[in-house]
Design an enzyme around this catalytic site. Structure first.
Site, short mmCIF file in Angstrom:
data_model
loop_
_atom_site.label_atom_id
_atom_site.label_comp_id
_atom_site.label_asym_id
_atom_site.label_seq_id
_atom_site.Cartn_x
_atom_site.Cartn_y
_atom_site.Cartn_z
N HIS A 16 -27.80 -6.34 -26.26
CA HIS A 16 -27.04 -6.85 -27.41
C HIS A 16 -27.79 -7.97 -28.11
CE1 HIS A 16 -23.02 -6.77 -29.46
NE2 HIS A 16 -23.56 -7.86 -29.98
N HIS A 18 -29.01 -8.88 -32.22
CA HIS A 18 -29.04 -8.49 -33.64
C HIS A 18 -30.38 -8.85 -34.26
CE1 HIS A 18 -24.82 -7.29 -33.95
NE2 HIS A 18 -24.60 -8.24 -33.06
N GLU A 203 -13.91 -9.06 -29.12
CA GLU A 203 -14.55 -10.37 -29.27
C GLU A 203 -13.60 -11.28 -30.04
OE1 GLU A 203 -17.74 -10.50 -32.07
OE2 GLU A 203 -18.52 -12.41 -31.38
N ASP A 282 -27.09 -13.52 -31.13
CA ASP A 282 -27.87 -14.10 -32.24
C ASP A 282 -28.48 -15.43 -31.81
OD1 ASP A 282 -27.07 -12.16 -34.38
OD2 ASP A 282 -25.07 -12.97 -33.93
#
Ligand SMILES: [Zn+2]
EC number: 3.5.4.-
Length: 339
Positions: A16, A18, A203, A282
């Site tokens: 995961h 981005h 989330e 991120d």
């Protein structure tokens, strides 16, 4: 001696991450300089920005910062640099397999259209993989703020480029907008084309959003999924089906989903037998990378080295890595634990 093994040396898979969010903060500053982009102060202070995305305004602010960072990626060489550095950072953190997530639509205006953008990204991933030795693949993610027809177009494109390194299809952005089932056709196209289904859920919204991902999109992995912890029946279902949750604890705290690291329900998911793949989401905006997520599990949740090794195994098993790559990583994990 207790817990002295270095989590950066623990082999793991990173599922995961981005695209723009993977950028080094120093690279962002250099690119902003190159193009004369005036970045918001939150991106230049050297500290991760204070965000609170549990309301729509906070999420909007997060997206604005993300967009500002993305606006500094304008040429193929910027894309190549971003991907190479993401790979280097992952290798440094013990990653042996990286699946990076991107919505090529967002990069299309700068790179000459959707297909050129996707090809530039896939070529960059291929080159970075060869240069660093890190196995890398791509998840194409649709944006749930856009029309479901756009998602279908993207799913078809992802399937068409599957042999160029695309392994999955995702759905990102504000879970509070629209319904997962609006995107069921796009996910059907992706699944029928052999891609794994890995939408974001659980989330910003609760267990119902995770259930929607399972029932309406037939997700084989869930981006985040942590809020499933609020529903024991759902946890059982995830465990029984072996659906891996891509849990990003530092991101959860940075975005205010949980107050502090100790509140992220890592134990609840782990004890329920729900497979997890810890991820950084991120790092550009949240200030920590892959190994730090494992460190957080150790420090704030008391995960022993044997349990950290199990988390790493779960990340590998949840990945789209080929059998031989998985076997090598799993052997490396055993070696780390026995060392
Ligand atoms: Zn995400």
């Amino acid at each position: 001696m207790l817990s002295v093994r270095d989590v950066r040396l623990l082999p793991k898979a990173h599922l995961h991450l981005h695209f723009t969010g993977s950028m080094r903060p120093t690279t962002l500053l250099e690119l902003a300089d190159k193009y004369g982009v005036h970045l918001p102060e939150a991106l230049t202070s050297g500290e991760p920005p204070k965000l609170r995305a549990t309301d729509e305004r906070g999420w909007f602010r997060f997206q604005r910062l993300y967009d500002a960072a993305r606006s500094c990626l304008r040429e193929p060489e910027d894309i190549q640099r971003l991907v190479r550095e993401a790979a280097e950072e992952d290798v440094r953190d013990g990653s042996g397999w990286l699946e990076i997530q991107v919505d090529p639509t967002s990069y299309a205006p700068m790179l000459g259209g959707l297909i050129p953008a996707l090809e530039i990204i896939l070529d960059a991933v291929d080159a970075a993989s060869r240069e660093t030795g890190l196995g890398m693949r791509v998840l194409v993610a649709a944006n749930r703020m856009k029309h479901p027809l756009d998602a279908r177009t993207l799913a078809r494109l992802a399937v068409r480029y599957a042999d160029r390194g695309i392994v999955g299809f995702g759905l990102s952005n504000d879970e509070r907008r629209g319904m997962a089932r609006d995107f069921d056709r796009a996910f059907a196209i992706a699944r029928e084309g052999g891609l794994l289904a890995a939408p974001h859920g659980g989330e910003l919204t609760g267990p119902a959003s995770v259930r929607d991902c399972l029932d309406d999109l037939r997700a084989t992995r869930i981006g985040h999924g942590v809020r499933a912890a609020e529903d024991p029946r759902l946890l059982r279902k995830l465990a029984e089906k072996g659906v891996t949750c891509e849990v990003c604890p530092a991101s959860n705290v940075a975005l205010g989903v949980y107050e502090k690291p100790g509140d992220v329900p890592l134990r609840t998911l782990f004890d329920a037998g729900v497979p997890m793949a810890l991820g950084a989401d991120d790092p550009l905006l949240f200030g920590s990378r892959l190994a730090a997520q494992y460190e957080l599990a150790r420090r704030h949740h008391g995960f022993t080295d044997a349990e950290l090794a199990e988390l790493a195994r779960q990340s590998v098993r949840g990945s789209a890595a080929p059998g031989d790559v998985q076997a090598k990583l799993l052997a490396g994990i055993d070696h780390w634990l026995s060392g």
